[in-house]
Design an enzyme around this catalytic site. Structure first.
Site, mmCIF file in Angstrom:
data_model
loop_
_atom_site.group_PDB
_atom_site.id
_atom_site.type_symbol
_atom_site.label_atom_id
_atom_site.label_comp_id
_atom_site.label_asym_id
_atom_site.label_seq_id
_atom_site.Cartn_x
_atom_site.Cartn_y
_atom_site.Cartn_z
ATOM 1 C CE LYS A 183 -101.048 149.928 66.038
ATOM 2 N NZ LYS A 183 -99.911 149.460 65.234
ATOM 3 C CD GLU A 192 -114.309 139.973 65.871
ATOM 4 O OE1 GLU A 192 -114.164 138.820 66.341
ATOM 5 O OE2 GLU A 192 -115.402 140.417 65.506
ATOM 6 C CB CYS A 217 -108.285 134.723 65.110
ATOM 7 S SG CYS A 217 -109.146 135.559 63.800
ATOM 8 C CD GLU A 227 -104.616 132.788 68.903
ATOM 9 O OE1 GLU A 227 -104.307 133.751 69.626
ATOM 10 O OE2 GLU A 227 -105.467 132.854 68.003
HETATM 11 P P1 NDP Z 1 -101.015 142.231 69.616
HETATM 12 O O1 NDP Z 1 -102.326 141.990 70.227
HETATM 13 O O2 NDP Z 1 -99.912 142.754 70.459
HETATM 14 O O3 NDP Z 1 -101.143 143.278 68.387
HETATM 15 C C1 NDP Z 1 -102.302 143.495 67.618
HETATM 16 C C2 NDP Z 1 -102.432 144.979 67.284
HETATM 17 O O4 NDP Z 1 -102.573 145.734 68.491
HETATM 18 C C3 NDP Z 1 -101.214 145.565 66.586
HETATM 19 O O5 NDP Z 1 -101.604 146.576 65.684
HETATM 20 C C4 NDP Z 1 -100.435 146.179 67.738
HETATM 21 O O6 NDP Z 1 -99.567 147.192 67.315
HETATM 22 C C5 NDP Z 1 -101.557 146.731 68.587
HETATM 23 N N1 NDP Z 1 -101.225 146.933 69.989
HETATM 24 C C6 NDP Z 1 -100.297 146.287 70.736
HETATM 25 N N2 NDP Z 1 -100.300 146.752 72.006
HETATM 26 C C7 NDP Z 1 -101.227 147.741 72.055
HETATM 27 C C8 NDP Z 1 -101.699 148.605 73.083
HETATM 28 N N3 NDP Z 1 -101.206 148.550 74.324
HETATM 29 N N4 NDP Z 1 -102.675 149.492 72.794
HETATM 30 C C9 NDP Z 1 -103.198 149.544 71.565
HETATM 31 N N5 NDP Z 1 -102.784 148.774 70.543
HETATM 32 C C10 NDP Z 1 -101.822 147.856 70.784
HETATM 33 O O7 NDP Z 1 -100.573 140.904 68.891
HETATM 34 P P2 NDP Z 1 -99.068 140.431 68.580
HETATM 35 O O8 NDP Z 1 -98.696 141.011 67.302
HETATM 36 O O9 NDP Z 1 -98.146 140.690 69.707
HETATM 37 O O10 NDP Z 1 -99.279 138.860 68.476
HETATM 38 C C11 NDP Z 1 -99.126 138.061 69.634
HETATM 39 C C12 NDP Z 1 -100.075 136.894 69.634
HETATM 40 O O11 NDP Z 1 -101.407 137.407 69.637
HETATM 41 C C13 NDP Z 1 -100.019 136.018 68.404
HETATM 42 O O12 NDP Z 1 -99.023 135.072 68.486
HETATM 43 C C14 NDP Z 1 -101.408 135.414 68.416
HETATM 44 O O13 NDP Z 1 -101.451 134.344 69.314
HETATM 45 C C15 NDP Z 1 -102.266 136.546 68.918
HETATM 46 N N6 NDP Z 1 -102.879 137.306 67.815
HETATM 47 C C16 NDP Z 1 -104.160 137.011 67.493
HETATM 48 C C17 NDP Z 1 -104.746 137.643 66.445
HETATM 49 C C18 NDP Z 1 -106.127 137.327 66.075
HETATM 50 O O14 NDP Z 1 -106.558 137.661 64.968
HETATM 51 N N7 NDP Z 1 -106.879 136.716 66.949
HETATM 52 C C19 NDP Z 1 -104.051 138.633 65.602
HETATM 53 C C20 NDP Z 1 -102.701 138.888 66.044
HETATM 54 C C21 NDP Z 1 -102.164 138.236 67.115
HETATM 55 P P3 NDP Z 1 -98.016 146.900 66.971
HETATM 56 O O15 NDP Z 1 -97.912 145.484 66.530
HETATM 57 O O16 NDP Z 1 -97.716 147.863 65.906
HETATM 58 O O17 NDP Z 1 -97.279 147.191 68.235
#
Ligand code: NDP
Length: 453
Positions: free
Chosen positions: A154, A229, A263, A355
């Site tokens: 996904k 991660e 990250c 972060e």
């Molecule tokens: P999320 O953790 O919400 O999203 C990451 C992935 O998880 C996306 O594919 C999202 O889908 C999916 N997801 C969201 N909610 C669920 C759930 N309940 N069950 C299963 N999958 C889910 O990150 P955000 O995009 O909201 O980013 C928010 C903050 O998170 C950023 O500002 C940053 O601080 C941190 N972040 C850190 C990352 C890293 O690599 N460490 C990467 C991304 C974010 P969808 O977006 O399609 O809803």
């Protein structure tokens, strides 16, 4: 079928529309993956290796196309995007060497023969964030497929285009139908179904710590394997004895690369107090000169943030903060934000602790080695980091003492596909890449065969 509009972050304009799968479509795809697993696990190691190498070759033939797509999909600079597509090719080639080497053991026992097998798990669900849509996908699907699993992936709703293209290229390369499926849709629908569907035997999640925790809790219900991660707030520690010119030249890239949406971003800059002023004087021109340009421009070092929401979140960290200096960003449509250096008053500042996931670095002086280690470890995260020193003993002492999954000395590097990558503390669970990741997509089975003596 429902659809989602994908917005080019450098213009703020919709550039494509993709399907957004619902629950029934997700269930159907997982069922197809479950059936395909029965065949895929029986494909001979040599044929599985050949198919993965062929997939790598097809990715290689499409690097420019994938990179150009990523520029629009995620706002990545064209230079970074080429590296990212190349990374998918490299990871596929690396794990293509695995099927023929995934050997178990023969253990001496009385009265028979005892052997172990590394059995594939079944269907693996991979949930990818928007910050590195291609590499993070590849770090999951390449070892998972090599170990004999089928994959449902996904992508993030904000950045699905390149993952969808990789799914098409897999079929073009000859991977059997339903061995690798890309399922665009919402995290709360498609991603959540990976957690709750009993046929999905492992979930690999990259994203926020908050969602990671809920996924881990959900997986507990079925004792489902999970790799996480998560976030980071990594330190970049500059000792007075370091090559300060080199450290200052590298510091902007360590945090502003990918507009800080990384990250591994070294967003806490710790500078020994005796060289603090000198270091900031060296850093300022490097920050002001950081090239924030149209990501399609070959000389661009940084593109826009991913969304207006992300820009609002990053902007909130400037309120009441001491800005040391900033770079420039285009005054144009799109989610631009200039590279920004903030002075931390103490390690309690919000911008120091959280972060930010944007091009913002916080600077704090430290006294000595002990103080540097204490400040570096004063965080719930532990993903990456750097330290700069010419003292080999100190380099090793501090590397061992900092609680982080990856650390580089006199360098910014975080990731090599043949070395392990992952976090300590709340930055994650398990490791991706390298040889260890392969085994995390298998279960060990022990078989005893009696010889009747
Ligand atoms: P999320 O953790 O919400 O999203 C990451 C992935 O998880 C996306 O594919 C999202 O889908 C999916 N997801 C969201 N909610 C669920 C759930 N309940 N069950 C299963 N999958 C889910 O990150 P955000 O995009 O909201 O980013 C928010 C903050 O998170 C950023 O500002 C940053 O601080 C941190 N972040 C850190 C990352 C890293 O690599 N460490 C990467 C991304 C974010 P969808 O977006 O399609 O809803």
């Amino acid at each position: 079928m429902a659809t989602t509009e994908v917005i080019d972050p450098s213009t703020g304009e919709v550039f494509t529309t993709v399907p957004s799968l619902g629950l029934a479509e997700t269930d159907a795809a997982i069922e197809r993956a479950r059936i395909a697993f029965g065949e895929w696990r029986r494909v001979s190691p040599g044929d599985r290796a050949r198919l993965l190498r062929r997939f790598a070759t097809v990715v290689e033939e499409h690097i420019e196309e994938l990179a150009r797509l990523e520029v629009r999909n995620a706002g990545h600079t064209i230079g970074n995007a080429r590296w990212e597509a190349g990374n998918v090719r490299d990871v596929l080639n690396y794990y293509a060497g695995a099927p023929e080497r995934l050997a178990g053991r023969q253990i001496p026992v009385a009265g028979g023969v005892d052997v172990t097998f590394h059995e594939p798990l079944g269907v693996v669900g991979i949930i990818v964030p928007w910050n590195f849509p291609m590499p993070i996908a590849g770090w999951g699907f390449a070892p998972a497929l090599a170990a004999g699993n089928t994959v449902v992936l996904k992508p993030a709703e904000l950045t699905p285009s390149t993952a969808i293209r990789l799914g098409e290229l897999a079929l073009e390369a000859g991977l059997p139908e339903n061995v690798f499926q890309v399922l665009p849709g919402k995290g709360s629908v498609v991603g959540q179904r990976f957690v709750t569907h009993p046929a999905v035997r492992k979930v690999c999640f990259t994203g926020s710590t908050e969602v990671g925790k809920s996924i881990m809790a959900g997986c507990a219900d079925q004792v489902k394997r999970v790799t996480l991660e998560l976030g980071g707030k990594s330190a970049n520690i500059v000792f007075a004895d370091a090559d300060l010119d080199a450290a200052a030249a590298a510091a902007p890239g360590a945090v502003f690369d990918n507009a800080g949406q990384d990250c591994c971003a070294r967003s806490r800059l710790l500078v020994q107090e005796s060289v603090y002023d000198k270091f900031l004087a060296l850093l300022e021109p490097a920050v002001r000169g950081f090239r924030v340009l149209d990501p399609a421009d070959d000389s661009s070092e940084m593109g826009p943030l991913i969304s207006s929401g992300q820009r609002a979140a990053v902007t909130s960290y400037l309120e009441g903060s001491d800005i040391a200096f900033r770079g420039t960003a285009p005054d144009a449509n799109g989610w631009w934000f200039p590279p920004t250096v903030l002075l931390a008053r103490s390690n309690a500042d919000r911008h120091w602790r959280e972060e930010i996931f944007g091009p913002v670095v916080s600077v704090l002086p430290f006294r000595d080695e002990e103080d540097a280690i204490r400040l570096a470890n004063d965080t719930e995260y532990g993903l990456s980091g750097s330290l700069w020193t010419r003292d080999v003993g100190r380099a090793l002492r501090v590397s061992r003492a900092v609680e982080t999954g990856a650390l580089s000395v006199n360098s910014n590097s975080s990731v090599r596909y043949w070395t392990p990558f992952g976090g300590m503390k709340q930055s994650g669970l398990g490791r991706e890449l390298g040889p260890d990741a392969l085994l995390s997509f298998t279960d060990v089975k022990n078989v005893f065969i009696s010889t009747g003596d």
